[in-house]
Design a protein around this motif. Structure first.
Motif, PDB file in Angstrom:
ATOM      1  N   VAL A  47       0.808  -1.143   0.278  1.00 38.96           N
ATOM      2  CA  VAL A  47      -0.003   0.107   0.006  1.00 38.96           C
ATOM      3  C   VAL A  47       0.900   1.103  -0.116  1.00 38.96           C
ATOM      4  CG1 VAL A  47      -1.567   1.452   1.253  1.00 38.96           C
ATOM      5  CG2 VAL A  47      -2.186  -0.946   0.976  1.00 38.96           C
ATOM      6  N   VAL A  48       1.748   1.255   0.815  1.00 34.80           N
ATOM      7  CA  VAL A  48       2.938   2.420   0.863  1.00 34.80           C
ATOM      8  C   VAL A  48       3.262   2.768  -0.638  1.00 34.80           C
ATOM      9  CG1 VAL A  48       5.013   3.285   1.693  1.00 34.80           C
ATOM     10  CG2 VAL A  48       3.269   2.165   3.138  1.00 34.80           C
ATOM     11  N   GLU A  49       4.004   1.733  -1.115  1.00 34.42           N
ATOM     12  CA  GLU A  49       4.438   1.806  -2.418  1.00 34.42           C
ATOM     13  C   GLU A  49       3.530   2.283  -3.436  1.00 34.42           C
ATOM     14  OE1 GLU A  49       6.788  -0.879  -5.853  1.00 34.42           O
ATOM     15  OE2 GLU A  49       6.734  -1.486  -3.720  1.00 34.42           O
ATOM     16  N   GLN A  50       2.231   1.771  -3.456  1.00 35.78           N
ATOM     17  CA  GLN A  50       1.304   1.979  -4.767  1.00 35.78           C
ATOM     18  C   GLN A  50       0.681   3.410  -4.484  1.00 35.78           C
ATOM     19  OE1 GLN A  50      -0.915  -1.645  -4.876  1.00 35.78           O
ATOM     20  NE2 GLN A  50       0.780  -2.600  -5.787  1.00 35.78           N
ATOM     21  N   ALA A  51       0.293   3.525  -2.998  1.00 35.96           N
ATOM     22  CA  ALA A  51      -0.296   4.850  -2.661  1.00 35.96           C
ATOM     23  C   ALA A  51       0.520   6.277  -3.459  1.00 35.96           C
ATOM     24  CB  ALA A  51      -0.585   4.846  -1.257  1.00 35.96           C
ATOM     25  N   ALA A  52       1.972   6.081  -3.169  1.00 39.36           N
ATOM     26  CA  ALA A  52       2.597   7.233  -3.834  1.00 39.36           C
ATOM     27  C   ALA A  52       2.361   7.332  -5.364  1.00 39.36           C
ATOM     28  CB  ALA A  52       4.018   6.859  -3.490  1.00 39.36           C
ATOM     29  N   GLU A  53       2.091   6.007  -5.918  1.00 37.93           N
ATOM     30  CA  GLU A  53       2.200   6.073  -7.249  1.00 37.93           C
ATOM     31  C   GLU A  53       0.691   6.682  -7.696  1.00 37.93           C
ATOM     32  OE1 GLU A  53       2.696   2.071  -8.593  1.00 37.93           O
ATOM     33  OE2 GLU A  53       4.763   1.977  -8.058  1.00 37.93           O
ATOM     34  N   ILE A  54      -0.452   6.522  -7.166  1.00 32.34           N
ATOM     35  CA  ILE A  54      -1.595   7.351  -7.440  1.00 32.34           C
ATOM     36  C   ILE A  54      -1.961   8.702  -6.866  1.00 32.34           C
ATOM     37  CG2 ILE A  54      -2.503   4.917  -7.544  1.00 32.34           C
ATOM     38  CD1 ILE A  54      -4.099   5.546  -4.875  1.00 32.34           C
ATOM     39  N   GLY A  55      -0.666   9.218  -6.526  1.00 30.58           N
ATOM     40  CA  GLY A  55      -0.834  10.591  -6.065  1.00 30.58           C
ATOM     41  C   GLY A  55      -0.814  10.821  -4.526  1.00 30.58           C
ATOM     42  N   VAL A  56      -1.068   9.987  -3.685  1.00 32.79           N
ATOM     43  CA  VAL A  56      -1.164  10.258  -2.301  1.00 32.79           C
ATOM     44  C   VAL A  56       0.303  10.759  -1.803  1.00 32.79           C
ATOM     45  CG1 VAL A  56      -1.586   9.236   0.140  1.00 32.79           C
ATOM     46  CG2 VAL A  56      -2.625   8.160  -1.674  1.00 32.79           C
ATOM     47  N   ARG A  57       0.167  11.786  -1.023  1.00 28.27           N
ATOM     48  CA  ARG A  57       1.630  12.351  -0.415  1.00 28.27           C
ATOM     49  C   ARG A  57       1.877  12.233   0.899  1.00 28.27           C
ATOM     50  NH1 ARG A  57       4.010  16.547  -3.194  1.00 28.27           N
ATOM     51  NH2 ARG A  57       5.554  16.149  -1.723  1.00 28.27           N
ATOM     52  N   CYS A  58       0.596  11.925   1.749  1.00 23.85           N
ATOM     53  CA  CYS A  58       0.918  11.919   3.175  1.00 23.85           C
ATOM     54  C   CYS A  58      -0.115  10.778   3.498  1.00 23.85           C
ATOM     55  CB  CYS A  58       0.593  13.353   4.034  1.00 23.85           C
ATOM     56  SG  CYS A  58       0.864  13.177   5.580  1.00 23.85           S
ATOM     57  N   LEU A  59       0.715   9.684   4.503  1.00 26.35           N
ATOM     58  CA  LEU A  59      -0.228   8.509   4.766  1.00 26.35           C
ATOM     59  C   LEU A  59       0.356   8.305   6.337  1.00 26.35           C
ATOM     60  CD1 LEU A  59      -1.922   6.187   4.121  1.00 26.35           C
ATOM     61  CD2 LEU A  59       0.039   4.870   3.356  1.00 26.35           C
ATOM     62  N   THR A  60      -0.780   8.141   7.134  1.00 30.29           N
ATOM     63  CA  THR A  60      -0.545   7.748   8.368  1.00 30.29           C
ATOM     64  C   THR A  60      -1.131   6.410   8.797  1.00 30.29           C
ATOM     65  OG1 THR A  60      -0.231  10.059   9.020  1.00 30.29           O
ATOM     66  CG2 THR A  60      -0.712   8.401  10.873  1.00 30.29           C
ATOM     67  N   LEU A  61      -0.209   5.636   9.297  1.00 29.77           N
ATOM     68  CA  LEU A  61      -0.869   4.157   9.762  1.00 29.77           C
ATOM     69  C   LEU A  61      -0.943   3.912  11.177  1.00 29.77           C
ATOM     70  CD1 LEU A  61       1.038   2.113   7.044  1.00 29.77           C
ATOM     71  CD2 LEU A  61      -1.180   3.156   6.580  1.00 29.77           C
ATOM     72  N   TYR A  62      -1.999   3.347  11.605  1.00 22.65           N
ATOM     73  CA  TYR A  62      -2.011   3.187  12.983  1.00 22.65           C
ATOM     74  C   TYR A  62      -1.805   1.520  13.271  1.00 22.65           C
ATOM     75  CZ  TYR A  62      -4.501   3.987  17.571  1.00 22.65           C
ATOM     76  OH  TYR A  62      -4.933   4.062  18.916  1.00 22.65           O
ATOM     77  N   SER A  63      -0.551   1.641  13.992  1.00 22.68           N
ATOM     78  CA  SER A  63       0.161   0.246  13.971  1.00 22.68           C
ATOM     79  C   SER A  63       0.139  -0.522  15.420  1.00 22.68           C
ATOM     80  CB  SER A  63       1.627   0.565  13.870  1.00 22.68           C
ATOM     81  OG  SER A  63       2.421  -0.696  13.910  1.00 22.68           O
ATOM     82  N   PHE A  64       0.202   0.354  16.264  1.00 27.97           N
ATOM     83  CA  PHE A  64       0.186   0.065  17.710  1.00 27.97           C
ATOM     84  C   PHE A  64      -0.370   0.929  18.451  1.00 27.97           C
ATOM     85  CE2 PHE A  64       2.039  -1.169  21.913  1.00 27.97           C
ATOM     86  CZ  PHE A  64       1.492  -2.411  22.093  1.00 27.97           C
ATOM     87  N   SER A  65      -1.550   0.940  19.264  1.00 26.97           N
ATOM     88  CA  SER A  65      -2.105   1.636  20.112  1.00 26.97           C
ATOM     89  C   SER A  65      -1.685   1.564  21.708  1.00 26.97           C
ATOM     90  CB  SER A  65      -3.587   1.819  20.247  1.00 26.97           C
ATOM     91  OG  SER A  65      -4.187   0.624  20.934  1.00 26.97           O
ATOM     92  N   THR A  66      -1.670   2.618  22.302  1.00 20.31           N
ATOM     93  CA  THR A  66      -1.568   2.628  23.858  1.00 20.31           C
ATOM     94  C   THR A  66      -2.542   1.664  24.644  1.00 20.31           C
ATOM     95  OG1 THR A  66      -3.084   4.499  24.235  1.00 20.31           O
ATOM     96  CG2 THR A  66      -0.498   5.140  24.042  1.00 20.31           C
TER      97      THR A  66
END
Length: 242
Positions: A47-66
């Motif tokens: 998703v990170v690699e392909q998101a940049a290809e479709i024009g996304v410039r800023c992506l935040t992913l929720y990986s581990f919460s408190t």
């Protein structure tokens, strides 16, 4: 550093994803939850690699919460190791693709080797400007606001006169655009203490797709849904573009 470029008026500048469903994906295949998390990391990579290809410039992913500290210790250790492996194995590639990586969240409770890795990845990529990847790890929205308030107080800020923008400088996401679109996978319809300040006027998109099965086509569908909405920000209608 601020990520500024020319966007389609209705294209989301900052997308945030609550990556949910790894455990259920693994359970449906009669595999341990860790197997689902491993597959989830592969999805992150694609998703990170392909998101940049479709024009996304800023992506935040929720990986581990408190709140995830209440999970079994073995699962927590596996999640920490997966973050380390992803960052270590992909750092060179991310840097070569001009990706800036930022780890959001509290550093309290993290082991020295992980803290060193976070420092290394952020320092290595801090000058990159093509794409911003932010990983929310040991992160909670309420915790972030409390930490930001403590920093502001220590800096001598007057809360009675502070603006939203002034306060934003103390958040983990300082210098990043506010969130336009929040996507949550797995059919759950809640924000789960994620980017509470930054998503104040975000659009939300919920999908039944479990995170390990999430593809760039699913992200594109969320973006198209976003572009079809009328974002009024409290006004009666969207202002016309000059």
């Amino acid at each position: 550093m601020s990520f500024q470029t020319t966007y389609l008026r209705d294209f989301p500048e900052h997308i945030a994803i609550i990556m949910d469903g790894n455990g259920r994906w693994a359970k449906a295949r009669h595999r341990p939850r860790v197997f689902g998390h491993q597959k989830g990391v592969e999805t992150v990579r694609h998703v990170v690699e392909q998101a940049a290809e479709i024009g996304v410039r800023c992506l935040t992913l929720y990986s581990f919460s408190t709140e995830n500290w209440s999970r079994p210790k073995a699962e927590i250790a596996a999640l920490f190791n997966l973050l380390k492996k992803y960052v270590e194995s992909d750092l060179e590639s991310l840097h070569a693709r001009d990706v800036r990586v930022r780890i959001l969240g509290s550093r309290v409770g993290l082991k020295p080797d992980l803290l060193e890795l976070i420092e290394r990845v952020e320092t290595t990529t801090q000058g990159n400007t093509k794409f911003s990847l932010n990983i929310a790890f040991n992160y909670g929205g309420r915790d972030e606001i409390l930490r930001a308030a403590a920093k502001a107080a220590k800096a001598g800020e007057d809360f009675a006169t502070m603006s939203d923008a002034d306060f934003g400088r103390y958040l983990d996401t300082a210098d990043l655009p506010e969130v336009d679109l929040v996507v949550r996978t797995s059919g759950e319809c809640r924000i789960s203490n994620f980017l509470l300040w930054q998503a104040a006027y975000a659009e939300f998109y919920f999908t039944d797709v479990l995170w390990p099965d999430f593809t760039i086509d699913d992200l594109s569908a969320a973006i198209e849904e976003f572009r079809a909405r009328d974002r009024r920000f409290g006004n009666l209608s969207t202002p016309e573009v000059a």
